[in-house]
Design an enzyme around this catalytic site. Structure first.
Site, short mmCIF file in Angstrom:
data_model
loop_
_atom_site.label_atom_id
_atom_site.label_comp_id
_atom_site.label_asym_id
_atom_site.label_seq_id
_atom_site.Cartn_x
_atom_site.Cartn_y
_atom_site.Cartn_z
N GLU A 1 4.57 8.52 -3.91
CA GLU A 1 5.28 8.11 -2.69
C GLU A 1 6.43 7.15 -3.00
O GLU A 1 6.93 6.46 -2.11
CB GLU A 1 4.31 7.47 -1.70
CG GLU A 1 3.35 8.47 -1.08
CD GLU A 1 2.49 7.87 0.02
OE1 GLU A 1 2.65 6.66 0.31
OE2 GLU A 1 1.66 8.60 0.57
N GLU B 1 0.89 -1.16 0.00
CA GLU B 1 0.00 0.00 0.00
C GLU B 1 0.93 1.20 0.00
O GLU B 1 1.18 1.82 1.02
CB GLU B 1 -0.92 -0.02 1.23
CG GLU B 1 -2.23 0.71 1.03
CD GLU B 1 -2.12 2.22 1.18
OE1 GLU B 1 -1.20 2.83 0.59
OE2 GLU B 1 -2.95 2.79 1.86
#
Length: 687
Positions: free
Chosen positions: A153, A144
């Site tokens: 990210e 995730e």
């Protein structure tokens, strides 16, 4: 141990040296992290659980042990799902130490310690081998790692490293695949966040500098709750295009890539903006899909899952391009290892007309305006009604012999004052860059020399800098790039105080005052970012709740936090009220200002907290609001400014209001002049 830290004070403008615990920064990060939002996202959790169960079953069906690598484990939730589904062992990687420690507690509390190993490292530092962090490579990769832009990210480098070093060839992956979608639209609302528009001032037209109009802008994504942007505010020019997919079960590359989608324009207009979101296929068949699509794409918008950790993306084309209905076009997306950008090309005979945009060219601001002004700030500068309010207020205080001084960051206010006939206009700029942006505006409108731009702090300004003139009009929006919370713009008051010796007797101060307003609200969804989880999908995650609460108790629980409330619908359960007033015609007082009172709960609902905002009284007759833009409706509906963030103070526990007015929200405020802080406290007393 405590240390002295230098922190710029956004209200006073001073560098404050404060004694902080060495744990201050990570308590701040935890308090603002909104981990609860992810755990409250049942749709996400359910889809992950289904994907994990299916992947474990496929590996078991091949007669293999299931060894899991869970990158970015957070609370360890996905690893616990995997073990529950039958995985033999999980390596759960979490780089943030406090979160890794919480995950260790959660895994132990749920009796999974023998099958889940928490590794407090970045995945790129994880080793494999008899003496390594992992004793063997994994055959199930669970991650995730995504943000609103999917890859922001560092998902691609993390996957790339994992496939090269940490997982077996042919491994299963959950999610299995991500697909990015985009739609080309024309939108006056959204485009106003990207480019400076012409403005009317007393019959004269203020035009943006050519360099700003030609500039591709900053390449960073604009992430918003697109569900709150009405479809009536944009015109689709393309169908929804599938831009690219990434198969996470195979080696992933973080190298530069570009993909194009060819289509026929479904209507004519100005191509300006790309709306984008992504889906996760949790299994190879695509039967289990977790979608980030905005609510208005759903047959029943109210059934769309809400999440704040993943929103939607808005990208601005380098320049608007006119397109004709049925014109053949290509929309191209490029990405590196962390970001995406879009361009548009034509395949019609008009290809030679200069409208094609080079796909590989990453947008880069060359005009500096996109570095000085944020996207909401562009929207604020382009707000015609707001501009009209400032022009009306300036007109009422200016005369032919007015000497004006503007105190705001890269504001058009001094330009307006010059256009309205002020004798002399000075403007204090906070940086060389903001000064150059306003210089471009002046030059583009043949007003060069009409405003003298001074890169000087207010307390350093002297009569010599003003050519011996005394200030007859001190003005500000006020807007400062360092402001986070609404009352940080009280920096204008401190500037006014520092400049008191340079003001003419009876000088006009614009705005003449400001007021802090509050209303108690029920949030439709935003409450989830602060609500304890307790049990999540059958797993006890209370150690995370306790960790977040400890960090909130460290300081944050008695402070408000900034949120753009136009993105987060709420209902007012009380009337709104002005709780403090700040008189800018006077200097900042030496003594604190205090205010107490209560707001009866007059509507039924669940009170989650209090919304706070500032209103600026430019003159006795003209007010500009940084919060509510319309009166609260009878049902409690609120319309909020899109330009500035409001403050939100979350109550520790929500309160169920019967709406009969017998229960009330009590408030207490204290403004500390020495620090510029506003201390606040709220409580609810029932019958």
């Amino acid at each position: 141990m405590k240390t002295f830290c230098g922190r710029a004070n956004p209200t006073t403008g001073a560098l404050d040296w404060v004694e902080e615990s060495e744990e201050y920064d990570y308590h701040q990060e935890i308090a603002r992290s909104c981990y609860a939002d992810m755990l409250h996202d049942h749709d996400r959790n359910d889809k992950y659980y289904k994907g994990i169960r299916a992947a474990v079953s496929r590996i078991k069906a091949r007669g293999e042990r299931v060894v899991v690598l869970d990158i970015g484990t957070g609370t360890g939730l996905l690893s616990m799902m995997a073990v529950t589904a039958g995985a033999d062992f999980c390596y759960a990687v979490e780089v943030f130490k406090p979160m890794a420690e919480a995950a260790q507690c959660i895994v132990k509390k749920n009796n999974f310690s023998e099958k889940i190993k928490i590794i407090n490292k970045h995945s790129s530092d994880v080793t494999v081998g008899p003496d390594g962090d992992m004793h063997e490579k994994a055959n199930l990769l669970i991650t995730e790692l995504f943000d609103t832009e999917l890859i922001g990210e560092g998902a691609l480098p993390s996957y790339e490293h994992a496939h090269q070093n940490l997982v077996k060839a042919g491994c299963e992956a959950v999610p299995h695949r991500a697909t990015v979608y985009a739609q080309l639209v024309e939108s006056e609302l959204l485009w106003s966040w990207a480019q400076l528009q012409p403005a009317e001032v007393e019959g004269a037209r203020l035009v943006p500098p050519p360099a700003v109009g030609r500039c591709a802008g900053a390449h960073s994504v604009c992430d918003i709750q697109l569900s709150q942007v009405s479809p009536s505010s944009f015109t689709p020019l393309s169908p929804l295009c599938t831009m690219f997919s990434v198969d996470f079960s195979k080696p992933v590359s973080s190298a530069f890539r570009s993909n194009s989608a060819r289509f026929v324009a479904q209507s004519g207009g100005r191509a300006q903006v790309v709306l984008s979101w992504w889906d996760l296929d949790m299994d190879p068949s695509g039967a289990v899909v977790c979608s980030m699509a905005p609510s208005w794409t759903y047959p029943q918008p109210a059934m769309a899952p809400w999440r704040d950790h993943w929103m939607q993306s808005v990208y601005f084309l380098p320049a608007e391009i006119p397109v004709a209905e049925q014109e053949e076009l290509s929309l191209t997306v490029c990405h590196d290892d962390y970001s995406l950008w879009y361009s548009l090309q034509s395949h019609s005979s008009s290809l030679q007309d200069g409208r094609a945009q080079t796909p590989a060219s990453r947008p880069c601001c060359i005009c500096q305006a996109h570095l000085v002004w944020t996207r909401p700030r562009f929207g604020e500068l382009n707000d015609r009604r707001r501009t009209g309010s400032y022009v009306e207020a300036l007109r009422s205080v200016l005369s032919e012999d007015s000497v004006c001084l503007s105190v705001s960051d890269a504001s058009l206010l001094p330009v307006f004052a010059h256009m309205l006939g002020a004798k002399k206009v000075f403007s204090l700029e906070n940086s060389r860059m903001s000064k150059q942006v306003i210089e471009q505006v002046l030059e583009a409108n043949s007003l060069k020399g009409g405003v003298e731009l001074l890169e000087i702090r207010p307390e350093q300004l002297t009569s010599q800098d003003l050519r011996g003139e005394q200030i007859s009009v001190l003005m500000g929006e006020p807007y400062f790039s360092t402001s986070l919370l609404p009352w940080h713009s009280l920096f204008f008051w401190y500037c006014r105080t520092a400049l008191a010796g340079l003001l003419r007797p009876g000088a006009a101060i614009l705005p003449c005052s400001a007021s802090l307003h509050v209303v108690a609200v029920e949030f439709q969804d935003l409450w989830r970012i602060r609500a304890p989880c307790g049990t999540c999908e059958g797993f006890d995650v209370t150690p995370m709740d306790e960790m977040v609460q400890r960090s909130l108790d460290f300081r944050e629980s008695r402070e408000a936090e900034p949120h753009p409330l136009w993105e987060y619908p709420c209902r007012a359960l009380t009337q709104s009220a002005a709780v403090m007033t700040f008189d800018f015609t006077q200097c900042v007082p030496k003594q604190p200002i205090s205010s107490q009172g209560s707001l009866p709960l007059i509507r039924t609902g669940r009170c989650h907290g209090v919304a706070l905002w500032m209103e600026y009284h430019l003159t006795d007759d003209v007010t500009v609001s940084g919060g509510l833009t319309q009166p609260i409706s009878e049902q409690g509906s609120c319309e909020w400014s899109r330009h500035r963030k409001q403050g939100v103070y979350f109550l520790r526990s929500a309160w169920d209001s019967s709406g009969d007015g017998r229960a009330a929200v009590s408030y207490s405020f204290t403004f500390e002049p020495s620090s510029g802080d506003i201390k606040m406290d709220f409580s609810i007393a029932g019958p």
